[in-house]
Structures are given as structure tokens and as C-alpha cells.
Scaffold this active site. Structure first.
Site, PDB file in Angstrom:
ATOM      1  N   HIS A   1      43.599  41.559  49.250  1.00 45.57           N
ATOM      2  CA  HIS A   1      42.282  42.113  49.570  1.00 45.57           C
ATOM      3  C   HIS A   1      41.683  41.205  50.655  1.00 45.57           C
ATOM      4  O   HIS A   1      41.983  40.007  50.696  1.00 45.57           O
ATOM      5  CB  HIS A   1      41.437  42.053  48.288  1.00 45.57           C
ATOM      6  CG  HIS A   1      40.088  42.681  48.377  1.00 45.57           C
ATOM      7  ND1 HIS A   1      38.993  42.032  48.885  1.00 45.57           N
ATOM      8  CD2 HIS A   1      39.655  43.903  47.993  1.00 45.57           C
ATOM      9  CE1 HIS A   1      37.936  42.828  48.805  1.00 45.57           C
ATOM     10  NE2 HIS A   1      38.311  43.975  48.264  1.00 45.57           N
TER      11      HIS A   1
ATOM     12  N   LYS B   1      34.489  44.831  37.390  1.00 46.67           N
ATOM     13  CA  LYS B   1      35.780  45.533  37.304  1.00 46.67           C
ATOM     14  C   LYS B   1      36.354  45.465  35.899  1.00 46.67           C
ATOM     15  O   LYS B   1      37.431  45.988  35.638  1.00 46.67           O
ATOM     16  CB  LYS B   1      36.770  44.934  38.306  1.00 46.67           C
ATOM     17  CG  LYS B   1      36.332  45.161  39.758  1.00 46.67           C
ATOM     18  CD  LYS B   1      37.422  44.898  40.722  1.00 46.67           C
ATOM     19  CE  LYS B   1      36.914  44.680  42.134  1.00 46.67           C
ATOM     20  NZ  LYS B   1      36.747  45.927  42.872  1.00 46.67           N
TER      21      LYS B   1
ATOM     22  N   CYS C   1      39.836  47.817  51.587  1.00 48.26           N
ATOM     23  CA  CYS C   1      39.664  46.403  51.951  1.00 48.26           C
ATOM     24  C   CYS C   1      41.004  45.688  51.978  1.00 48.26           C
ATOM     25  O   CYS C   1      41.099  44.507  51.587  1.00 48.26           O
ATOM     26  CB  CYS C   1      38.704  45.677  51.008  1.00 48.26           C
ATOM     27  SG  CYS C   1      37.067  46.379  51.007  1.00 48.26           S
TER      28      CYS C   1
HETATM   29  N1  PMP Z   1      40.357  41.181  45.152  1.00 50.15           N
HETATM   30  C1  PMP Z   1      40.794  42.386  44.783  1.00 50.15           C
HETATM   31  C2  PMP Z   1      42.247  42.594  44.516  1.00 50.15           C
HETATM   32  C3  PMP Z   1      39.895  43.423  44.660  1.00 50.15           C
HETATM   33  O1  PMP Z   1      40.324  44.643  44.292  1.00 50.15           O
HETATM   34  C4  PMP Z   1      38.512  43.200  44.907  1.00 50.15           C
HETATM   35  C5  PMP Z   1      37.488  44.315  44.817  1.00 50.15           C
HETATM   36  N2  PMP Z   1      37.913  45.536  45.332  1.00 50.15           N
HETATM   37  C6  PMP Z   1      38.114  41.921  45.275  1.00 50.15           C
HETATM   38  C7  PMP Z   1      39.064  40.932  45.386  1.00 50.15           C
HETATM   39  C8  PMP Z   1      36.705  41.588  45.556  1.00 50.15           C
HETATM   40  O2  PMP Z   1      35.939  41.723  44.395  1.00 50.15           O
HETATM   41  P1  PMP Z   1      34.364  41.666  44.456  1.00 50.15           P
HETATM   42  O3  PMP Z   1      33.939  42.652  45.511  1.00 50.15           O
HETATM   43  O4  PMP Z   1      33.927  42.081  43.084  1.00 50.15           O
HETATM   44  O5  PMP Z   1      33.972  40.271  44.793  1.00 50.15           O
END
Ligand code: PMP
Length: 422
Positions: A139, A242, A380
Site C-alpha cells: 500500500h 478495518k 492505493c
Molecule cells: N496498508 C494496507 C495494506 C491497507 O489496506 C491500508 C488501508 N487501505 C493501509 C495500509 C492504510 O491504513 P489506514 O488508512 O487505516 O492508515
């Protein structure tokens, strides 16, 4: 007997009976509504999960009866708020089997956890020419913080590639580990592909060379048992929202001796023991990394989410979601003109797909008209899209409240996409 995609029907049925998702979904009030005249089918849990009533109640109860600042007052409300806030920390410690609750640092989410380690650990220990190893399926939040630091200090990112199924090339990882490697930071479960990476093996390979390991557990923590000691990680970050908890709260867990040696990430109230204009003595863990008034309600809501998951059992959730993912992969995979992106042997409840007939955004629009929520876009994870030479996928992602009915509704709506665009 196995089906066309190698499924054993008895094992599938067994997995689908691991939890009673039809009953559990009644714990989530938001699911009981219609969208565009159709019952809501929520298949976007990788973006954020819905919240059970117990989490909503914990937040309402905090604001209704106990709201006060934590660690600062002798009055009753402040003590109640502090007790609940710290009880939630202990619940998180137990949930991830961390040795000490002081190693559980409340942050805003996975993103902040990753930024904290890059900024605090990286600035202290990295030197020009050093290397950080990530994977090709990160990500953006596990790329950009290291990149920014890299530009500042002269640290290079090394990227472990993956095959067409979305599985890491472990031999390449091993050959990248070298004298200049200062950190391995990897995603446990990919949000774009669903791949579950062999992080325990990666951690032992890294540790054999004295390299610390950071895990992005944003997508794994809601779906499988996580034991930070068994995985052998040094830092693990995840987000409350999540894992059926609130937004705005998450956790960075780190080994105490590493966190103790790291400088503060942010500064101000709470993170100090004493301040004069000449010198500030920092507080102990976890306060050293929790500057300012924290998200107290968020932490308490997260604690309620953890207790909710513990009561169901993470191993049962993992078995159920795995079976549901297999059911979905088989059904989607058998539609002509649909291609699954991410077909690793070890994968979680993520069904990313593209269609010959329509762009991902068009798929998303037709599905929404049918009351079905999926995510469309690059998730992302633009380097993942680049790897497959596509710009976007439609992604159905599962939570413990999804059922085969939801998958069947998805398949029916995809048939409609083919009717409209095909
Ligand atoms: N890492 C992964 C694998 C994710 O799926 C996400 C959220 N889509 C994030 C990091 C970032 O999480 P957050 O936006 O809750 O900080």
C-alpha cells in the site's frame, strides 16, 4: 472429489459452517438497509469494516457517562476514562499476544504507525547508502514514508517482485538481504490482491542477518489470528477501522527495547516526565509516543471490537472467510470475460477483478445501482496495477458478516454489467 478450481466441497461446506454469519450480521445495524431500492450488500471491508452495535454502544457510553481527559485528573470521571482507555490497551495486547501492554502504542492507524517507525527509527539509525526492503505489493503508506526518508538521508528502497499469481519471489528477497539492509517492511496481506505473504519466513531470514522487520497488518488483523511473537516481527501496525472498530485509532506494536531506544515522533503534553526551558525528560512507554490528548473514545471502541472478535474466535473467522473467498473466486472465475487479479495459493478474502466488457468504475456504478458496495480504482497500490499493466480493478472484499448470498448477488449484478456493456 474436487471442483473445476480444485475445491473440495466437503471442506468448503465445513469452512462455511465455521461461524454463523447470518446471525452475526444482525450485530451490524448499518447492514439492515436498502440502497437504491435493493438490500445493501457490503463488499468493501478492505476499505473499512462496518461496526457492531457493541462498538457503537461503547463509544456512546463513554461520551454519555465517562467523558474526561485521561491520565490527568484525580476526579472520578478522569479515572474511569483512564481505566477504560488502559483496559482497551490490555485487550489489544492480549489479542496480538504482545509481551507487554506498554509496547502497544495508540496511533491514528496503520499509516501513522508506519510513519512513526520510518521517522523515529529511520532518522536515528539509517545512514546514506542504507537499504530498506519492501515488496512490490505495498500500500502507498508502506512506500512513501520510506521514500521521503530515503530522499532526506540517501536511503534506497529495494522492492521484492511477485509472480503473475501475486506471490512474492522469496529467493529474490533472500538475495536482496545484505550488509546495507537496515529494515524489512512488508505487507502481511495485500489489500489489492489478497495475497498473504510468508512473513514468518521472511522475518527469520531477515533476523538471521540482524535486520528488523516491520509488518503492515492492516488487512491481516481482522481476518486471522495474529501472534506478534510467533510471527517474529519487531514492529506491527494496524488500523481500528478495518477490524470492526472506529476510525481515527490504530496501533503500533513494537518490541520494548527498540521503542525505548527510539526518539519521540511527536512532542507536547503526556510524552514528557519533566520540562524546563533548558531540558525535557521524556516519559516511559507508551506515553513517550502518545503526545497530546489521544482518541480516547476510539481506543475504548477498539477495545470493544477486540472483545467482539475474541468472542467469535479469529481462527473460526479465518476458516469461514477463506471458504467464502474460495466460493467467490470459483463463481467469479467461471464468468466469461471476468479475470481475477491475484490468484495466490495463500490468499485472504479479497476478490479483485477486471472485465473485458467494462472499466472498473463502470462496474462499480452498475453494482451500486444494485445495492452492492465494492471498491474500484488502484486501491492505493499503484505499483501493483503497473505490474499487471492495468489502471484499476473492481474489488469485492469480505468481512465476517458476508455470506454466499452476497456473492450470488454480486455475480448476478456482474451478469447485468455484461448485458449493459457487453
Ligand atoms: N496498508 C494496507 C495494506 C491497507 O489496506 C491500508 C488501508 N487501505 C493501509 C495500509 C492504510 O491504513 P489506514 O488508512 O487505516 O492508515
Amino acid at each position: 472429489m474436487t471442483t473445476a478450481t480444485g475445491q473440495n466441497p466437503a471442506a468448503l461446506a465445513d469452512g462455511l459452517n465455521a461461524i454463523d454469519a447470518h446471525r452475526l450480521r444482525r450485530d451490524f445495524p448499518i447492514l439492515n438497509q436498502e440502497i437504491n431500492g435493493q438490500p445493501l450488500v457490503y463488499l468493501d471491508s478492505a476499505a473499512t469494516t462496518q461496526k457492531p452495535q457493541v462498538v457503537i454502544d461503547a463509544i456512546v457510553d463513554y461520551y454519555t457517562r465517562n467523558n474526561a481527559n485521561v491520565h490527568r485528573g484525580v476526579h472520578t470521571l478522569s479515572q474511569r476514562a483512564t481505566d477504560d482507555y488502559e483496559r482497551a490497551r490490555e485487550a489489544v495486547r492480549r489479542f496480538i499476544n504482545a509481551p507487554e501492554s506498554c509496547e502497544v502504542i495508540y496511533v491514528r492507524g496503520t499509516t501513522e504507525g508506519l510513519n512513526l517507525v520510518a521517522s523515529s527509527y529511520g532518522r536515528k539509525y539509517f545512514k546514506p547508502g542504507d537499504e530498506v526492503i519492501v515488496t512490490g505489493m505495498e500500500h502507498h503508506s508502506n512506500i512513501v514514508p520510506w521514500q521521503i526518508l530515503g530522499k532526506e538521508i540517501g536511503v534506497k528502497l529495494r522492492v521484492v517482485p511477485f509472480n503473475d499469481d501475486g506471490e512474492l519471489l522469496l529467493d529474490q528477497f533472500e538475495s536482496m538481504l545484505g550488509d546495507r539492509t537496515r529494515m524489512v517492511s512488508v505487507v502481511h496481506q495485500s489489500n489489492a490482491l489478497g495475497t498473504v505473504n510468508p512473513v514468518k519466513t521472511m522475518a527469520s531470514l531477515a533476523h538471521a542477518r540482524g535486520v528488523p522487520v516491520m509488518l503492515d497488518a492492516a488487512q491481516s488483523i481482522p481476518h486471522m489470528p495474529i501472534d506478534v511473537q510467533d510471527l517474529g516481527a519487531d514492529f506491527v501496525a494496524f488500523s481500528g477501522h478495518k477490524m470492526y472498530g472506529p476510525t481515527g485509532i490504530g496501533v503500533l506494536w513494537g518490541r520494548a527495547e527498540l521503542l525505548d531506544a527510539m526518539p519521540p515522533y511527536q512532542s507536547g503534553g503526556e510524552m514528557i516526565r519533566s520540562v524546563t526551558f533548558e531540558e525535557t525528560i521524556y516519559n516511559d512507554l507508551p506515553a513517550k509516543f502518545e503526545a497530546g490528548t489521544p482518541d480516547i473514545a476510539g481506543a475504548i471502541g477498539l477495545g470493544a471490537a477486540v472483545e467482539y472478535l475474541e468472542a467469535i474466535g479469529m481462527a473460526r473467522i479465518a476458516r469461514y472467510e477463506h471458504a467464502l473467498m474460495r466460493y467467490g473466486a470459483e463463481r467469479l472465475g467461471s464468468i466469461a470475460g471476468v479475470r481475477l487479479v491475484g490468484t495466490a495459493a495463500n490468499k485472504g478474502g479479497v476478490l479483485s477483478f477486471i472485465m473485458d466488457a467494462a472499466h472498473a468504475h463502470d462496474i462499480g456504478t452498475i453494482l451500486d445501482a444494485a445495492g452492492i458496495a465494492v471498491r474500484t480504482g488502484h486501491h492505493c497500490a499503484q505499483p501493483v496495477m503497473a505490474r499487471y499493466e492495468i489502471s484499476a480493478t473492481a474489488r469485492a472484499s469480505l468481512g465476517l458478516y458476508n455470506t454466499t448470498d452476497d456473492i450470488d448477488a454480486l455475480v448476478k449484478a456482474i451478469d447485468r454489467v455484461i448485458e449493459v456493456f457487453g
